[in-house]
Write a protein that holds these residues in place. Structure first.
Motif, mmCIF file in Angstrom:
data_model
loop_
_atom_site.group_PDB
_atom_site.id
_atom_site.type_symbol
_atom_site.label_atom_id
_atom_site.label_comp_id
_atom_site.label_asym_id
_atom_site.label_seq_id
_atom_site.Cartn_x
_atom_site.Cartn_y
_atom_site.Cartn_z
ATOM 1 N N TYR A 1 0.895 -0.793 -0.320
ATOM 2 C CA TYR A 1 -0.071 -0.191 0.241
ATOM 3 C C TYR A 1 1.353 1.086 -0.063
ATOM 4 O O TYR A 1 2.128 1.464 0.819
ATOM 5 N N THR A 2 0.404 3.010 -0.528
ATOM 6 C CA THR A 2 1.305 3.368 -0.365
ATOM 7 C C THR A 2 0.913 4.633 -0.230
ATOM 8 O O THR A 2 -0.557 4.838 -0.105
ATOM 9 N N PHE A 3 1.553 5.694 1.030
ATOM 10 C CA PHE A 3 1.406 6.496 1.356
ATOM 11 C C PHE A 3 2.366 7.349 0.819
ATOM 12 O O PHE A 3 3.553 7.427 0.833
ATOM 13 N N VAL A 4 1.628 9.291 0.580
ATOM 14 C CA VAL A 4 2.268 10.358 0.668
ATOM 15 C C VAL A 4 2.263 10.814 1.780
ATOM 16 O O VAL A 4 1.396 11.153 2.374
ATOM 17 N N VAL A 5 3.601 11.202 2.631
ATOM 18 C CA VAL A 5 3.865 11.608 3.729
ATOM 19 C C VAL A 5 4.166 12.509 3.530
ATOM 20 O O VAL A 5 5.111 12.852 2.811
ATOM 21 N N GLY A 6 4.356 13.485 4.386
ATOM 22 C CA GLY A 6 5.926 15.012 4.604
ATOM 23 C C GLY A 6 6.341 14.079 5.433
ATOM 24 O O GLY A 6 7.348 13.877 5.179
ATOM 25 N N LYS A 7 6.687 14.524 7.218
ATOM 26 C CA LYS A 7 7.453 14.500 7.705
ATOM 27 C C LYS A 7 7.279 13.092 8.638
ATOM 28 O O LYS A 7 6.176 13.084 9.362
ATOM 29 N N VAL A 8 8.045 12.026 8.761
ATOM 30 C CA VAL A 8 7.595 10.770 8.992
ATOM 31 C C VAL A 8 7.370 11.250 10.280
ATOM 32 O O VAL A 8 8.427 11.212 10.972
ATOM 33 N N ASN A 9 6.199 10.193 11.052
ATOM 34 C CA ASN A 9 6.572 10.644 13.661
ATOM 35 C C ASN A 9 6.560 8.892 13.423
ATOM 36 O O ASN A 9 5.231 8.170 12.179
ATOM 37 N N ALA A 10 6.390 8.175 14.399
ATOM 38 C CA ALA A 10 6.106 7.265 14.720
ATOM 39 C C ALA A 10 4.041 7.504 15.026
ATOM 40 O O ALA A 10 3.488 6.566 15.031
ATOM 41 N N LYS B 1 1.924 8.769 12.784
ATOM 42 C CA LYS B 1 1.363 8.423 11.648
ATOM 43 C C LYS B 1 1.452 6.903 10.820
ATOM 44 O O LYS B 1 0.089 6.596 10.441
ATOM 45 N N VAL B 2 2.751 6.888 11.039
ATOM 46 C CA VAL B 2 2.899 5.068 10.625
ATOM 47 C C VAL B 2 1.995 4.006 11.370
ATOM 48 O O VAL B 2 1.950 2.794 11.493
ATOM 49 N N ALA B 3 1.534 4.361 12.777
ATOM 50 C CA ALA B 3 1.135 3.288 14.106
ATOM 51 C C ALA B 3 -0.683 3.305 13.150
ATOM 52 O O ALA B 3 -0.862 2.155 13.890
ATOM 53 N N ASN B 4 -0.774 3.848 13.010
ATOM 54 C CA ASN B 4 -2.744 3.985 12.722
ATOM 55 C C ASN B 4 -2.758 2.945 11.929
ATOM 56 O O ASN B 4 -4.045 2.922 11.134
ATOM 57 N N PHE B 5 -1.432 2.295 11.239
ATOM 58 C CA PHE B 5 -2.063 1.079 9.860
ATOM 59 C C PHE B 5 -1.697 -0.187 10.552
ATOM 60 O O PHE B 5 -0.693 -0.274 10.079
ATOM 61 N N SER B 6 -2.757 -0.987 11.353
ATOM 62 C CA SER B 6 -1.720 -2.498 12.426
ATOM 63 C C SER B 6 -1.501 -2.747 11.414
ATOM 64 O O SER B 6 -1.103 -3.896 11.113
ATOM 65 N N GLU B 7 -2.261 -2.990 9.712
ATOM 66 C CA GLU B 7 -2.152 -3.931 9.573
ATOM 67 C C GLU B 7 -0.753 -4.255 7.841
ATOM 68 O O GLU B 7 -0.754 -5.105 7.682
ATOM 69 N N GLU C 1 16.408 5.880 11.193
ATOM 70 C CA GLU C 1 16.687 4.799 12.673
ATOM 71 C C GLU C 1 16.368 5.551 14.044
ATOM 72 O O GLU C 1 16.589 6.460 14.732
ATOM 73 N N SER C 2 15.244 4.680 14.383
ATOM 74 C CA SER C 2 14.144 4.846 15.956
ATOM 75 C C SER C 2 13.573 3.780 16.274
ATOM 76 O O SER C 2 13.421 3.157 15.486
ATOM 77 N N LYS C 3 13.894 3.840 18.139
ATOM 78 C CA LYS C 3 13.055 2.352 18.300
ATOM 79 C C LYS C 3 11.589 3.162 18.810
ATOM 80 O O LYS C 3 10.440 2.573 18.729
ATOM 81 N N ASP C 4 11.188 4.434 18.275
ATOM 82 C CA ASP C 4 10.190 4.536 18.427
ATOM 83 C C ASP C 4 8.430 3.895 17.812
ATOM 84 O O ASP C 4 7.952 4.077 17.835
ATOM 85 N N PHE C 5 9.032 3.711 17.167
ATOM 86 C CA PHE C 5 8.554 3.205 15.620
ATOM 87 C C PHE C 5 7.861 1.201 15.985
ATOM 88 O O PHE C 5 8.770 1.122 16.401
ATOM 89 N N TRP C 6 6.553 1.850 15.615
ATOM 90 C CA TRP C 6 6.399 0.233 15.729
ATOM 91 C C TRP C 6 6.761 -0.738 15.326
ATOM 92 O O TRP C 6 7.231 -1.873 15.350
ATOM 93 N N LYS C 7 6.877 -0.548 13.349
ATOM 94 C CA LYS C 7 7.109 -1.404 13.221
ATOM 95 C C LYS C 7 8.355 -1.108 12.148
ATOM 96 O O LYS C 7 8.920 -0.094 11.701
ATOM 97 N N PRO C 8 9.446 -1.793 11.627
ATOM 98 C CA PRO C 8 10.598 -1.763 11.120
ATOM 99 C C PRO C 8 10.365 -0.689 9.299
ATOM 100 O O PRO C 8 9.330 -0.485 9.120
ATOM 101 N N ILE C 9 11.348 -0.039 10.053
ATOM 102 C CA ILE C 9 11.206 1.138 8.195
ATOM 103 C C ILE C 9 12.805 0.636 7.484
ATOM 104 O O ILE C 9 13.663 0.778 8.241
ATOM 105 N N LEU C 10 12.754 0.777 6.493
ATOM 106 C CA LEU C 10 13.805 0.250 5.597
ATOM 107 C C LEU C 10 13.666 0.934 4.092
ATOM 108 O O LEU C 10 12.869 2.148 4.424
ATOM 109 N N THR C 11 15.589 0.970 4.171
ATOM 110 C CA THR C 11 15.282 1.579 3.106
ATOM 111 C C THR C 11 14.983 0.518 0.774
ATOM 112 O O THR C 11 15.047 -0.245 1.546
ATOM 113 N N PRO C 12 14.862 1.320 0.126
ATOM 114 C CA PRO C 12 14.548 0.042 -1.256
ATOM 115 C C PRO C 12 15.561 -0.577 -0.989
ATOM 116 O O PRO C 12 15.436 -1.774 -1.358
ATOM 117 N N PHE C 13 17.193 -0.439 -1.421
ATOM 118 C CA PHE C 13 18.531 -1.423 -1.008
ATOM 119 C C PHE C 13 17.967 -1.969 -0.196
ATOM 120 O O PHE C 13 18.283 -3.694 -0.310
#
Length: 562
Positions: A344-353, A355-361, A377-389
């Motif tokens: 699923y694709t999301f367009v966001v401004g400044k990423v924070n925990a 915003k992304v925690a609203n989508f538990s699926e 690099e942050s421990k505040d996010f509930w799910k892992p965040i990767l780069t395209p590589f």
């Protein structure tokens, strides 16, 4: 414990939090205004004016990071003085000579009553990272060019031309030279002298001093707009142009703490990295710290292996200005789809925990941003965040996931690696993601599990079997089996694990909404009468709700505030 891990953390504060909150800290006193001479030098007014006149631009957007906003009026005034028209002043509500030359919210096309031949617009509160050019805000004012102040990632913009003004920061040159000499006593070593863009103006002076001290093999790179360079956005020594592997023979001395992404990139390319800090305690620095990215690389690799069985990925588009970002989005979608997973694709401004925690699926996120901001690099996010590589490595098979420690962040390198695999060829898409997606078409009847021909998958962290890590691929296999059976006139019983579909497309998000979410929108928390009418009535009864402001609603029945 297992059920609790599926619920997003509570990110809102309790209702009485404002009553218990401590007093706000004392506001920091702003710095004293800089002198006109300092503004001229630090913000390179003359060079900026020369480029604007040479290209004939008429509408110029001035983009400042938050820390430099106090200087914005002075910079605007210094630039405007160079473009005051010789025509008779036009007096209207915007041009009152009795007023100050700059007012918040006023149109910046005049100064002290004099009309300007060039209009300037100050941009603040950037849509994305401060290191990126905010083309979105600039297009809102129909700007011809953006003047970007402060440090920058130098990612190539997609639409507008850019003038980069790095701002010349002060530096204790003598202290840097002494630290360099104590770090490298051997004067015959091959050393790259590099600095953050805000300190790059001091490098020629430092390099000249070191040359007189007997250092013969010190290379000072120039700044270029090329994140794909072996030294991102820098030139490289001559022997490295012929053989990039020769960069491993060079040591790097970096002035100012490098971004985490730059450190990860250079850790596998140069022999060693020493960093000279540029903090307020610089007078106490006696030696440069030998930094390594080994721990960060291990952490990133562990993050990649933790998402190998994730069925649903979220794509966070964190830029609309970097060149080729749409191609990278399509590449990421292609890899996820080829591996049998859903995105699923999301367009966001400044990423924070929050915003992304609203989508538990969503099981993991992929950030599409500039080569610096893509790494979060942050421990505040509930799910892992990767780069395209990192996503490409995560989707590779366990027997094909070989990582030498090389870390890639720029779009050009990522896209260059897939030119042999056209996106419109499904078999090649599967190969690039390291997956053989061939499935047998039999045994897709009334079983809850995946077809028996599919090899079992296990979570590398817990060792548990994952039954549905490829929801879209399993759906295609089930449909293929049903179609083949229907051709022979056989009755087919749908699988118990059949997924909810929207527009004839399997949707893990809709499945999660139907099966896991307790609140599914307005009206989902009560029985609607017209769905199960008892007396033939149609519709639900209307009730008067509450009124008033959010801080104190008034109930219609009791007329009391709640």
């Amino acid at each position: 414990m297992a059920d609790g891990s599926r619920i997003a953390p509570v990110l809102s504060t309790p209702a009485n939090h404002i009553l218990d909150e401590d007093a706000l800290p004392t506001t920091i006193e702003p710095e004293s205004p800089r002198s006109p001479e300092t503004i001229q030098i630090r913000y390179e007014i003359d060079r900026t004016v020369a480029e604007i006149r040479q290209r004939g631009w008429k509408r110029v957007a001035l983009q400042f990071p938050d820390l430099m906003l106090p200087d914005a009026p002075a910079v605007f005034e210094a630039l405007s003085q160079k473009f005051v028209s010789e025509k008779k002043p036009i007096r209207n509500k915007y041009t009152n000579p009795e007023q100050s030359s700059f007012h918040v919210g006023e149109k910046l096309h005049s100064i002290k009553g004099q009309p300007l031949s060039v209009e300037f617009f100050i941009l603040a509160d950037t849509s994305y990272g401060a290191c990126c050019v905010d083309e979105i805000a600039a297009e809102h004012v129909d700007a011809d060019v953006v003047v970007h102040y402060g440090r920058a990632c130098l990612s190539p913009p997609a639409r507008l031309p850019v003038i980069h003004v790095f701002t010349r920061q002060s530096l204790a040159v003598d202290r840097v030279v002494e630290t360099f000499k104590s770090t490298y006593p051997d004067r015959n070593q091959a050393i790259i002298l590099m600095a953050d863009v805000t300190f790059a103006s001091h490098l020629p002076c430092i390099s000249g001093i070191l040359e007189t001290e007997g250092y013969r093999f010190v290379f000072t790179p120039d700044i270029v707009h090329n994140p794909s360079s072996p030294l991102p956005n820098r030139t490289v020594p001559g022997n490295v142009l012929l053989e990039p592997s020769q960069l491993r023979n060079w040591r790097l001395f970096h002035i100012s703490d490098p971004p985490e992404s730059l450190l990860l990139i250079l850790s596998s390319r140069v022999s060693s990295i020493h960093v000279f800090p540029t903090t307020n305690t610089v007078a106490e620095v006696t030696s440069a710290a030998n930094v390594t990215a080994s721990a960060a690389l291990r952490r990133r690799y562990a993050l990649m292996t933790s998402v190998t069985t994730v069925p649903v990925f979220g794509i966070l588009i964190n830029t609309l200005s970097v060149k080729n970002y749409l191609h990278v989005v399509e590449h990421v979608k292609s890899c996820i789809s080829a591996s049998g997973r859903k995105s699923y694709t999301f367009v966001v401004g400044k990423v924070n925990a929050a915003k992304v925690a609203n989508f538990s699926e969503i099981g993991a996120w992929v950030v599409i941003g500039c080569w610096e901001s893509s790494l979060i690099e942050s421990k505040d996010f509930w799910k892992p965040i990767l780069t395209p590589f990192e996503l490409e490595l995560a989707l590779a098979g366990d027997d094909k996931r070989i990582w030498t420690g090389t870390w890639v962040a720029d779009f050009e390198t990522i896209l260059a690696g897939i030119k042999r695999y056209p996106i419109d060829q499904p078999i090649n898409k599967a190969e690039i993601c390291g997956k053989d997606l061939t499935r047998s078409s039999h045994d897709t009847g009334g079983s809850d599990s995946e077809p028996e021909s599919v090899p079992p998958e296990f979570d590398l962290r817990t060792g548990r079997y994952v039954s549905n890590s490829r929801p879209t691929q399993v759906r295609r296999d089930i449909e293929k089996g049903e179609n083949q059976s229907s051709q022979h006139g056989q009755l087919v019983r749908r699988s118990k694990g059949d997924m909810t579909r929207i527009g004839d497309v399997a949707s893990p998000g809709a499945e999660f909404l139907q099966s896991s979410r307790t609140w599914k929108g307005l009206g989902s928390d009560f029985q609607i009468e017209y769905e199960n009418p008892q007396d033939g009535s149609i519709g639900a009864p209307l009730e008067e709700g509450r009124s008033g402001s959010a801080r104190g609603y008034i109930s219609a029945q009791s007329q009391t505030r709640t």
